[in-house]
Design a protein around this motif. Sequence first.
Motif, PDB file in Angstrom:
ATOM      1  N   GLN A   6       0.509   0.639  -9.109  1.00 35.30           N
ATOM      2  CA  GLN A   6       1.388   0.948 -10.231  1.00 35.30           C
ATOM      3  C   GLN A   6       0.665   1.755 -11.302  1.00 35.30           C
ATOM      4  N   TRP A  45       3.681   2.495   1.104  1.00 38.48           N
ATOM      5  CA  TRP A  45       3.250   3.159  -0.122  1.00 38.48           C
ATOM      6  C   TRP A  45       2.310   4.307   0.255  1.00 38.48           C
ATOM      7  N   SER A  68      10.532   3.934  -1.569  1.00 39.26           N
ATOM      8  CA  SER A  68      11.496   4.300  -2.605  1.00 39.26           C
ATOM      9  C   SER A  68      11.044   3.828  -3.986  1.00 39.26           C
ATOM     10  N   ARG A  69      10.227   2.779  -4.050  1.00 34.44           N
ATOM     11  CA  ARG A  69       9.761   2.277  -5.344  1.00 34.44           C
ATOM     12  C   ARG A  69       8.810   3.273  -6.005  1.00 34.44           C
ATOM     13  N   THR A  70       7.977   3.933  -5.192  1.00 34.79           N
ATOM     14  CA  THR A  70       7.053   4.917  -5.734  1.00 34.79           C
ATOM     15  C   THR A  70       7.772   6.211  -6.093  1.00 34.79           C
TER      16      THR A  70
END
Length: 635
Positions: A93, A125, A129-131
């Motif tokens: 993050q 990662w 999709s979160r990144t």
Amino acid sequence: MSTPSDGPIPTNNGQNKTPKSSKAAKNAAAGAHQKSTARKGANGVLLKKFESVMCDMFSTPTSSKNEVSQEALQHLTPRYSKLPPFLNDMEQQELIENAKVHWKNKSLVPSDTPDIVVNSHSSPWPFDSRTSLPQCGCVRGENSQNKTMKTKTGKDIGGQGSIHNNERAWRKEMQLANMIQCVLALLPDDVRHPEAYNGSGTNANRTFRIVDFAGGTGHLAVPLALLLPHCEVICLDLKKWSLDLMHRRVDGTLNEDNDMTNKNAHDNSHKLPCQSNNVQTSKVLPNLSTYHGSIQTYPHNFDVGVSLHACGEASDWVLRKCLQQKACWVVCSCCCGKLRREALNPYVFQSTGGNEKEIHYPQSKVFASLGGDSNACDDDNINRLDVSVADNDSNTQQPMSAAMFDQLARAADYSELGDVRKPRNACRRAAKSLVEWDRLLFAKECMMCADSNESTDRNYESNTVMTRMLPWEASTKNDVLIGWFQDSYNPYRQLMASASGKMLATTLQEDTTCDVDFHVALNHLFGKNTSEKNHVNANNGTKEPNRADDDQNDWTAQEETDIKFQIEQFLLGSESLNDGEENYNDEIKILKFPTGMGPRKRKLIHCIAESMGLRHWGEGKKDSEKIVAVALRRK
């Protein structure tokens, strides 16, 4: 442009070049070698050519039986390490938040591409999709693309060089994620977290440079440039069309139809020898550049060299370039079959203008002498990274010839993705690991000899490792070589800091799950439980537990059970018949298996029949007519 100051690039690894010979002559020489060394495996079946080579490598030459040589096991057995520790969620993050500041300044919009789920594995990662990497750093094309196109090789691509087939895209994402994980683990702390050091780190006053050799359209270089805006990333390739496509997909000036037309127009030109050394910087990402030229001609210093599936000996040029620059490396090779002397490699022609290979195999002194002295070296050779083969009269093994290595390289070109976790074809995967182990030993020998020439207190013995991508299904070419010169680059430094003692740290670093194929291969060549009796841990001398089942290198246990059941049913039916000589040739006394079983299952039938003491023979000339017949032996 001038060549690097560390000395000329090597053209040989110490073995004298031989004049060009015809393919027929080379094949004849290989055939003569096979004829003189043909042997049977533990299951009684004649070994394949490369299996005979492996048997020669690991057997004791003074024995009349196939016995494993402890010396060969000690020096030649591949040892895998675990992948370097991955960044935790907080570190990921932090890296992304710092990178997003630069993305926003360059008007790069995070993509909204959903995750792919293949066999319960979702996008890793940093491609999840979160990144939300900007589209130029993604493997898959946007859903808004109007159509899917194919290159001449049949790869599905979109207008931005993206992959539209979900399974292929997922595998590519996993390959890239593994490579990125290794690169990030190698980076010193002040490079990975420059904001925490406020310009006080050892690398603060210079640009940290990463080179993606044979980088193609930048599927690896672009994400690295996005994630590490403080680092300079160079994508090197021989094909100008690929590099142009990378610039267009990053700078956002790409048109689908024009790009496909341009590639077709360049099809003939990109097959010609590359005489360029052009450097071009991206307009959107100023830390991303391309170098159009060969690996050998790249003239600048760099800190980390990375290469994903560079074809044939191109991977070995990457290793040599990194060793020459004393840079870290992360190399995952492919196309081992092109390492053979008679095999043509487009990279060789496009980079040199000829077809004569400049690297000779095997590369390491350990492989070339099969357990000989790997410490002797010559100053001039080391300056050119040109390690010669040491003569050792006390060596008990026969030297590995180029013909022997050719057989290993041919078998190592393995592409059966469905078998990567099964015993079947374990010998071929073991051959691939041996080819990679020869590369690792060559790199280690260069580092150790360079260390002795510099008279430093460093010990590079443990600064090279071989690991494997996770999951293995990401690619059949999943072996990764990692190397570094300085402790601050050690990708396992956090693991070692938490371990009490070097031996414990080394043990924690080992990955014994990757040893199974080699154990299956040993059992196939030398007999059941050979790995348990003879496989010795090189680090502490202890015997490792047997992790290989019965010999299933050529067939599965279920296939063996099915064939054996058919033969047993035939034998039960034969018990009621007259066993006299006069009735032996009756058709009812012969079991004929049907056509269309293929050479692998026919081999299995012969093997089982032999083990049961039955007669067995083949009939038919054409492959579609071939069958195997089984009968009781005459009394």
